[in-house]
Design a protein around this motif. Structure first.
Motif, PDB file in Angstrom:
ATOM      1  N   ALA A  17      -8.213  34.601  -7.730  1.00 31.76           N
ATOM      2  CA  ALA A  17      -7.088  35.219  -6.637  1.00 31.76           C
ATOM      3  C   ALA A  17      -7.498  36.497  -6.102  1.00 31.76           C
ATOM      4  O   ALA A  17      -8.299  37.240  -6.812  1.00 31.76           O
ATOM      5  CB  ALA A  17      -5.905  35.279  -7.385  1.00 31.76           C
ATOM      6  N   ILE A  53      -5.342  35.742 -12.036  1.00 36.98           N
ATOM      7  CA  ILE A  53      -6.354  34.788 -11.987  1.00 36.98           C
ATOM      8  C   ILE A  53      -7.436  35.253 -11.298  1.00 36.98           C
ATOM      9  O   ILE A  53      -7.411  35.853 -10.329  1.00 36.98           O
ATOM     10  CB  ILE A  53      -5.865  33.496 -11.318  1.00 36.98           C
ATOM     11  N   GLY A  83       6.857  31.082 -14.528  1.00 36.55           N
ATOM     12  CA  GLY A  83       6.129  32.267 -13.997  1.00 36.55           C
ATOM     13  C   GLY A  83       6.949  33.615 -13.805  1.00 36.55           C
ATOM     14  O   GLY A  83       6.419  34.511 -13.305  1.00 36.55           O
ATOM     15  N   ARG A  85       0.376  39.726  -2.187  1.00 38.68           N
ATOM     16  CA  ARG A  85       0.716  38.636  -2.716  1.00 38.68           C
ATOM     17  C   ARG A  85      -0.811  38.017  -3.126  1.00 38.68           C
ATOM     18  O   ARG A  85      -1.530  37.932  -2.502  1.00 38.68           O
ATOM     19  CB  ARG A  85       1.548  37.727  -2.007  1.00 38.68           C
ATOM     20  N   ALA A  86      -0.661  37.079  -4.268  1.00 39.71           N
ATOM     21  CA  ALA A  86      -1.980  36.559  -4.815  1.00 39.71           C
ATOM     22  C   ALA A  86      -2.159  35.412  -3.769  1.00 39.71           C
ATOM     23  O   ALA A  86      -1.488  34.631  -3.361  1.00 39.71           O
ATOM     24  CB  ALA A  86      -1.756  35.799  -6.053  1.00 39.71           C
ATOM     25  N   CYS A 111       1.125  22.598 -20.739  1.00 36.90           N
ATOM     26  CA  CYS A 111       1.936  22.924 -19.564  1.00 36.90           C
ATOM     27  C   CYS A 111       3.217  22.255 -19.471  1.00 36.90           C
ATOM     28  O   CYS A 111       4.201  22.956 -19.016  1.00 36.90           O
ATOM     29  CB  CYS A 111       0.865  22.433 -18.301  1.00 36.90           C
ATOM     30  N   ALA A 115      -4.237  31.911  -2.924  1.00 35.32           N
ATOM     31  CA  ALA A 115      -4.565  30.696  -3.736  1.00 35.32           C
ATOM     32  C   ALA A 115      -5.948  30.230  -3.084  1.00 35.32           C
ATOM     33  O   ALA A 115      -6.012  28.969  -3.164  1.00 35.32           O
ATOM     34  CB  ALA A 115      -3.387  29.570  -4.039  1.00 35.32           C
ATOM     35  N   LEU A 133      -7.252  28.149 -16.022  1.00 34.76           N
ATOM     36  CA  LEU A 133      -6.353  27.687 -14.865  1.00 34.76           C
ATOM     37  C   LEU A 133      -6.555  28.486 -13.560  1.00 34.76           C
ATOM     38  O   LEU A 133      -6.712  29.624 -13.979  1.00 34.76           O
ATOM     39  CB  LEU A 133      -4.905  27.926 -15.339  1.00 34.76           C
ATOM     40  N   LEU A 134      -6.824  27.915 -12.459  1.00 36.99           N
ATOM     41  CA  LEU A 134      -7.102  28.395 -11.292  1.00 36.99           C
ATOM     42  C   LEU A 134      -6.089  28.053 -10.251  1.00 36.99           C
ATOM     43  O   LEU A 134      -5.755  27.153  -9.922  1.00 36.99           O
ATOM     44  CB  LEU A 134      -8.714  28.007 -10.845  1.00 36.99           C
ATOM     45  N   ARG A 135      -5.314  29.205  -9.820  1.00 33.57           N
ATOM     46  CA  ARG A 135      -4.350  29.089  -8.833  1.00 33.57           C
ATOM     47  C   ARG A 135      -5.011  28.380  -7.619  1.00 33.57           C
ATOM     48  O   ARG A 135      -5.983  28.975  -6.963  1.00 33.57           O
ATOM     49  CB  ARG A 135      -3.611  30.151  -8.334  1.00 33.57           C
ATOM     50  N   GLY A 136      -4.691  27.076  -7.135  1.00 32.12           N
ATOM     51  CA  GLY A 136      -5.135  26.524  -5.912  1.00 32.12           C
ATOM     52  C   GLY A 136      -6.117  25.742  -6.223  1.00 32.12           C
ATOM     53  O   GLY A 136      -6.867  25.071  -5.316  1.00 32.12           O
ATOM     54  N   ASN A 137      -6.811  25.599  -7.477  1.00 30.63           N
ATOM     55  CA  ASN A 137      -7.994  24.918  -7.877  1.00 30.63           C
ATOM     56  C   ASN A 137      -7.708  23.871  -8.839  1.00 30.63           C
ATOM     57  O   ASN A 137      -8.592  22.884  -9.045  1.00 30.63           O
ATOM     58  CB  ASN A 137      -9.143  25.816  -8.108  1.00 30.63           C
TER      59      ASN A 137
END
Length: 133
Positions: free
Chosen positions: A5, A2, A80, A12-13, A65, A15, A38-42
């Motif tokens: 990230a 991402i 994942g 670790r990534a 999804c 978010a 897709l944005l992790r945390g967003n």
């Protein structure tokens, strides 16, 4: 990976929200042919020639999804999880090309369907980005 990230000290990534113009620019450059990201945390971002087409694309993304998570759950794999034996495989380049070839026809039809569903407030007039005629 991402684009927004960052790796933390533990590797670790992270978010983190997109909080700088640089992060936002990197994310925008990753939009494949201006479709979805897709944005992790967003959350997710979808684009379209009109707002209605962007909503139709978001509906498809949400459904995809849901199917992915259901397939992973049915297989007993964690979403994942990196596994060579995973029954869920990404679309091939040919499958992606096939979708893109018909997307221009299908997205407007999906938007019309979404607008006509019970409880939809947009069924009597033009949709977002559409001209009243």
């Amino acid at each position: 990976m991402i684009p927004a990230a960052r790796l933390t000290a533990t590797g670790r990534a992270d978010a983190a929200l997109l909080r700088s113009p640089d992060q936002a620019e990197r994310a925008a450059r990753c939009l494949p042919a201006g479709e979805a990201l897709l944005l992790r945390g967003n959350g997710a971002v979808t684009l379209g020639a009109t707002p209605g087409l962007a909503v139709a694309r978001m509906s498809l993304l949400a459904a995809a999804c849901d199917v992915y998570l259901a397939a992973m759950s049915a297989s007993g794999a964690a979403p994942g999880a990196a596994s060579r034996a995973s029954p869920v495989t990404p679309l091939s380049a040919g499958e992606i090309a096939s979708w893109r070839a018909v997307g221009g026809e299908l997205l407007p039809r999906l938007w019309q369907h979404l607008r006509s569903r019970p409880g939809s407030s947009g069924s009597s007039g033009p949709g977002p980005g559409e001209e009243q005629g």
